[in-house]
Write a protein that holds these residues in place. Structure first.
Motif, PDB file in Angstrom:
ATOM      1  N   GLY A 419     -15.240 -12.765  -8.785  1.00  0.00           N
ATOM      2  CA  GLY A 419     -16.274 -12.213  -8.417  1.00  0.00           C
ATOM      3  C   GLY A 419     -15.866 -10.880  -7.389  1.00  0.00           C
ATOM      4  N   ARG A 420     -16.939 -10.377  -6.652  1.00  0.00           N
ATOM      5  CA  ARG A 420     -16.582  -9.259  -5.768  1.00  0.00           C
ATOM      6  C   ARG A 420     -15.958  -9.614  -4.686  1.00  0.00           C
ATOM      7  NH1 ARG A 420     -22.256  -6.125  -4.587  1.00  0.00           N
ATOM      8  NH2 ARG A 420     -21.032  -4.435  -3.879  1.00  0.00           N
ATOM      9  N   ARG A 421     -15.083  -8.438  -4.418  1.00  0.00           N
ATOM     10  CA  ARG A 421     -14.147  -8.568  -3.269  1.00  0.00           C
ATOM     11  C   ARG A 421     -15.143  -8.361  -1.872  1.00  0.00           C
ATOM     12  NH1 ARG A 421      -8.177  -6.198  -4.132  1.00  0.00           N
ATOM     13  NH2 ARG A 421      -7.722  -6.671  -6.166  1.00  0.00           N
ATOM     14  N   GLY A 422     -14.733  -8.918  -0.915  1.00  0.00           N
ATOM     15  CA  GLY A 422     -15.305  -8.650   0.235  1.00  0.00           C
ATOM     16  C   GLY A 422     -14.608  -7.736   1.114  1.00  0.00           C
ATOM     17  N   ARG A 423     -14.757  -7.287   2.118  1.00  0.00           N
ATOM     18  CA  ARG A 423     -14.362  -6.039   2.784  1.00  0.00           C
ATOM     19  C   ARG A 423     -12.882  -6.777   3.260  1.00  0.00           C
ATOM     20  NH1 ARG A 423     -18.461  -3.105   6.900  1.00  0.00           N
ATOM     21  NH2 ARG A 423     -20.149  -2.205   5.274  1.00  0.00           N
ATOM     22  N   LYS A 424     -12.785  -7.924   3.703  1.00  0.00           N
ATOM     23  CA  LYS A 424     -11.477  -8.394   4.226  1.00  0.00           C
ATOM     24  C   LYS A 424     -10.613  -8.488   3.236  1.00  0.00           C
ATOM     25  CE  LYS A 424     -13.330 -11.387   7.830  1.00  0.00           C
ATOM     26  NZ  LYS A 424     -13.436 -12.738   8.529  1.00  0.00           N
ATOM     27  N   ASP A 425     -10.814  -8.576   1.880  1.00  0.00           N
ATOM     28  CA  ASP A 425      -9.852  -8.408   0.695  1.00  0.00           C
ATOM     29  C   ASP A 425      -9.775  -7.054   0.127  1.00  0.00           C
ATOM     30  OD1 ASP A 425      -9.231 -11.085   0.585  1.00  0.00           O
ATOM     31  OD2 ASP A 425     -11.042 -11.424  -0.617  1.00  0.00           O
ATOM     32  N   ARG A 426     -10.970  -6.138   0.130  1.00  0.00           N
ATOM     33  CA  ARG A 426     -10.996  -5.020  -0.521  1.00  0.00           C
ATOM     34  C   ARG A 426     -10.163  -3.886   0.245  1.00  0.00           C
ATOM     35  NH1 ARG A 426     -16.042  -4.858  -0.511  1.00  0.00           N
ATOM     36  NH2 ARG A 426     -16.622  -3.203   0.311  1.00  0.00           N
ATOM     37  N   TYR A 427     -10.437  -3.946   1.532  1.00  0.00           N
ATOM     38  CA  TYR A 427     -10.071  -2.835   2.113  1.00  0.00           C
ATOM     39  C   TYR A 427      -8.370  -2.840   2.485  1.00  0.00           C
ATOM     40  CZ  TYR A 427     -14.744  -1.394   3.763  1.00  0.00           C
ATOM     41  OH  TYR A 427     -15.914  -0.796   3.687  1.00  0.00           O
ATOM     42  N   PRO A 428      -7.870  -3.930   2.634  1.00  0.00           N
ATOM     43  CA  PRO A 428      -6.390  -4.123   2.794  1.00  0.00           C
ATOM     44  C   PRO A 428      -5.726  -3.703   1.171  1.00  0.00           C
ATOM     45  CG  PRO A 428      -7.320  -6.204   3.809  1.00  0.00           C
ATOM     46  CD  PRO A 428      -8.414  -5.236   3.205  1.00  0.00           C
ATOM     47  N   ALA A 429      -6.649  -4.200   0.115  1.00  0.00           N
ATOM     48  CA  ALA A 429      -5.973  -3.712  -1.166  1.00  0.00           C
ATOM     49  C   ALA A 429      -6.182  -2.183  -1.463  1.00  0.00           C
ATOM     50  CB  ALA A 429      -6.870  -4.591  -2.281  1.00  0.00           C
ATOM     51  N   TYR A 430      -7.143  -1.530  -0.949  1.00  0.00           N
ATOM     52  CA  TYR A 430      -7.264  -0.084  -0.893  1.00  0.00           C
ATOM     53  C   TYR A 430      -5.840   0.422  -0.282  1.00  0.00           C
ATOM     54  CZ  TYR A 430     -12.032   0.538  -2.703  1.00  0.00           C
ATOM     55  OH  TYR A 430     -13.112   0.552  -3.527  1.00  0.00           O
ATOM     56  N   THR A 431      -5.590  -0.173   0.915  1.00  0.00           N
ATOM     57  CA  THR A 431      -4.645   0.510   1.488  1.00  0.00           C
ATOM     58  C   THR A 431      -3.210   0.373   1.340  1.00  0.00           C
ATOM     59  OG1 THR A 431      -4.748  -0.987   3.341  1.00  0.00           O
ATOM     60  CG2 THR A 431      -6.028   1.130   3.950  1.00  0.00           C
ATOM     61  N   GLN A 432      -3.036  -0.857   0.747  1.00  0.00           N
ATOM     62  CA  GLN A 432      -1.747  -1.056   0.179  1.00  0.00           C
ATOM     63  C   GLN A 432      -1.517  -0.217  -1.177  1.00  0.00           C
ATOM     64  OE1 GLN A 432       0.891  -3.017   1.518  1.00  0.00           O
ATOM     65  NE2 GLN A 432       1.731  -1.943   0.064  1.00  0.00           N
ATOM     66  N   ARG A 433      -2.506  -0.216  -2.066  1.00  0.00           N
ATOM     67  CA  ARG A 433      -2.343   0.476  -3.343  1.00  0.00           C
ATOM     68  C   ARG A 433      -2.083   2.101  -2.856  1.00  0.00           C
ATOM     69  NH1 ARG A 433      -7.601   1.506  -7.068  1.00  0.00           N
ATOM     70  NH2 ARG A 433      -8.124   2.366  -5.246  1.00  0.00           N
ATOM     71  N   ALA A 434      -2.801   2.603  -1.803  1.00  0.00           N
ATOM     72  CA  ALA A 434      -2.533   3.888  -1.303  1.00  0.00           C
ATOM     73  C   ALA A 434      -1.143   4.182  -0.736  1.00  0.00           C
ATOM     74  CB  ALA A 434      -3.639   4.330  -0.330  1.00  0.00           C
ATOM     75  N   LYS A 435      -0.584   3.122   0.149  1.00  0.00           N
ATOM     76  CA  LYS A 435       0.604   3.497   0.458  1.00  0.00           C
ATOM     77  C   LYS A 435       1.704   3.286  -0.593  1.00  0.00           C
ATOM     78  CE  LYS A 435       0.007   0.932   4.971  1.00  0.00           C
ATOM     79  NZ  LYS A 435      -1.416   1.206   4.850  1.00  0.00           N
ATOM     80  N   ASP A 436       1.665   2.453  -1.790  1.00  0.00           N
ATOM     81  CA  ASP A 436       2.409   2.524  -2.783  1.00  0.00           C
ATOM     82  C   ASP A 436       2.546   3.788  -3.546  1.00  0.00           C
ATOM     83  OD1 ASP A 436       3.022  -0.050  -2.091  1.00  0.00           O
ATOM     84  OD2 ASP A 436       1.891  -1.137  -3.533  1.00  0.00           O
TER      85      ASP A 436
END
Length: 445
Positions: A419-436
């Protein structure tokens, strides 16, 4: 080694000078202040903050600008270093003592052996050498004319009318629907290129009342601007007559409500895609000078936008910026004159941190060129890479306007748990991917 010349010692120019010098390349930093000032600047210090003293959220897990902070710190950025040293209590935001901050940036650059700060106005763009133009939104008239002569008469705007931009996933599509007026377009995607929000007569009348009563922002002292019919603020149109908007950007013709096909809307607000990813939409024709708080209240009266989240609110103000998607390559060089790079707000990014980040990239790229290397931008999955991608090709050139960093500029994530990610899942995933990915970009240099 031939030095890099940087025009403008604002946040972008200061960061560019620091990065180039730390890479071992000499820098000549040209600054016209204090000999030639602007209505907004008060000192001759580098990186003077002329508006607020805040770099906005410092949350690098749930916020895109916080992620940009993280990337600048990881790259040894001068602006973030001095912001941290002169930080003031501000909750989750990074606010600074602006005078101490600017003085510290100036002192650091003067103490750097490879940086020479040269006073005086630059009024022309050299055709050779390695130059970075980082003059910001208050570019002097003579240099602005030189930029216009190189890039084209319509390439540099002096007063921009900005319409709000909405995160697409916050539009209520049980009320709104996708359709281009008269179903224009050769493909289905083109025929559904707009999101439409319908209004009844009562809703329209209430909207006009709120629009006329809303608190407006006035121009700063020293700024004057006429309005052009092609970009009139909606309040000015409404003042010309209550039906003006309904016969202008809010006209309901050529549209059929997919939810209520037999019901004709009295007025329709259209949202147009603002980036290639389809994550951001601007409200068509809704450039405004309402104050931010008033904008949120008034625009959430629009059916379908009751819970809208805004990537950027509207405004009209003096701002010199390039139509970067048509003029700059992904190394931030002017295509017609590749010895010139542009950095900061003049490239079409909005905000202190975004401007400094573009300076950081321009400084590193110019230093690499001086050393006989080529440095590509970071991946678009990073905050810096997303901004560069947006201004050098990701944005629609015809409607290009300054933009803050936000998650709508990042490539989407794959769904999880079916299903769709909610913000609580989506935003940390964005930032972790960005850091890597940003860490990998640094490691490759």
């Amino acid at each position: 080694m031939e030095p890099i010349h940087i025009i403008g010692a604002g946040l972008a120019g200061s960061e560019a000078a620091w990065q180039a010098a730390r890479a071992g390349v000499p820098v000549i930093l040209h600054e016209m202040r204090p000999a030639k000032g602007t209505f907004a600047h008060k000192t001759g210090d580098c990186a003077e903050m002329v508006c607020s003293n805040s770099f906005r959220s410092d949350d690098d897990v749930m916020n895109a600008v916080g992620q940009l902070h993280w990337e600048m710190r990881a790259a040894g950025g001068l602006i973030m270093m001095m912001a941290d040293r002169h930080r003031l209590p501000a909750g989750g935001a990074l606010a600074v003592d602006r005078e101490a901050f600017s003085a510290a940036v100036t002192e650091a650059l003067r103490a750097e052996p490879l940086v020479q700060i040269v006073p005086g106005e630059i009024t022309d763009l050299p055709s050779d050498g390695n130059w970075i133009v980082a003059t910001g939104p208050l570019t002097s008239d003579r240099l602005a004319e030189a930029i216009r002569s190189v890039t084209g008469t319509d390439a540099l705007a002096f007063f921009d009318a900005i319409a709000p931009i909405v995160h697409a996933d916050t539009v209520d599509m049980s009320v709104a629907w996708e359709q281009s007026r008269y179903d224009k377009g050769e493909t289905e995607a083109e025929q559904r290129a707009y999101i439409n929000c319908p209004m009844t007569r009562d809703q329209y009348e209430a909207f006009i009342d709120a629009l006329l009563a809303a608190e407006k922002t006035e121009f700063h002292e020293g700024e004057t601007a006429g309005y052009f019919d092609g970009c009139l603020p909606i309040e000015v149109m409404a003042e010309r007559g209550r039906e003006t908007l309904r016969h202008g950007p809010m006209k309901p013709v050529g549209l059929t409500n997919a939810h209520k096909p037999d019901e004709k809307a009295y007025a329709v607000v259209q949202l147009r895609r603002d980036n290639a990813l389809g994550t951001l939409y601007n409200i068509v024709g809704f450039q405004t000078k309402m104050k931010y708080g008033a904008q949120t209240q008034v625009f959430r009266m629009i059916p379908g936008l009751e819970n809208a989240s805004f990537a950027r609110l509207g405004g009209i103000h003096r701002n010199s910026f390039l139509n970067s998607p048509t003029l700059l390559d992904d190394r931030m060089r002017l295509r017609q004159r590749p010895n010139l790079r542009f950095a900061g707000q003049v490239t079409g990014v909005e905000g202190y941190v975004e401007s400094a980040a573009m300076g950081l990239l321009a400084g590193r790229m110019a230093a690499a060129q001086a050393q006989g290397r080529d440095l590509p931008p970071p991946a678009p999955t990073t905050a810096m890479g997303a901004l560069v991608n947006h201004i050098t090709g990701g944005a629609e050139a015809k409607t290009f306007q300054p933009m803050n960093v936000n998650f709508g500029l990042f490539p989407p994530l794959e769904d999880i748990r079916g299903g769709r990610r909610g913000r609580k899942d989506r935003y940390p995933a964005y930032t972790q991917r960005a850091k890597d990915d940003f860490g990998a970009w640094l490691a490759a240099q």
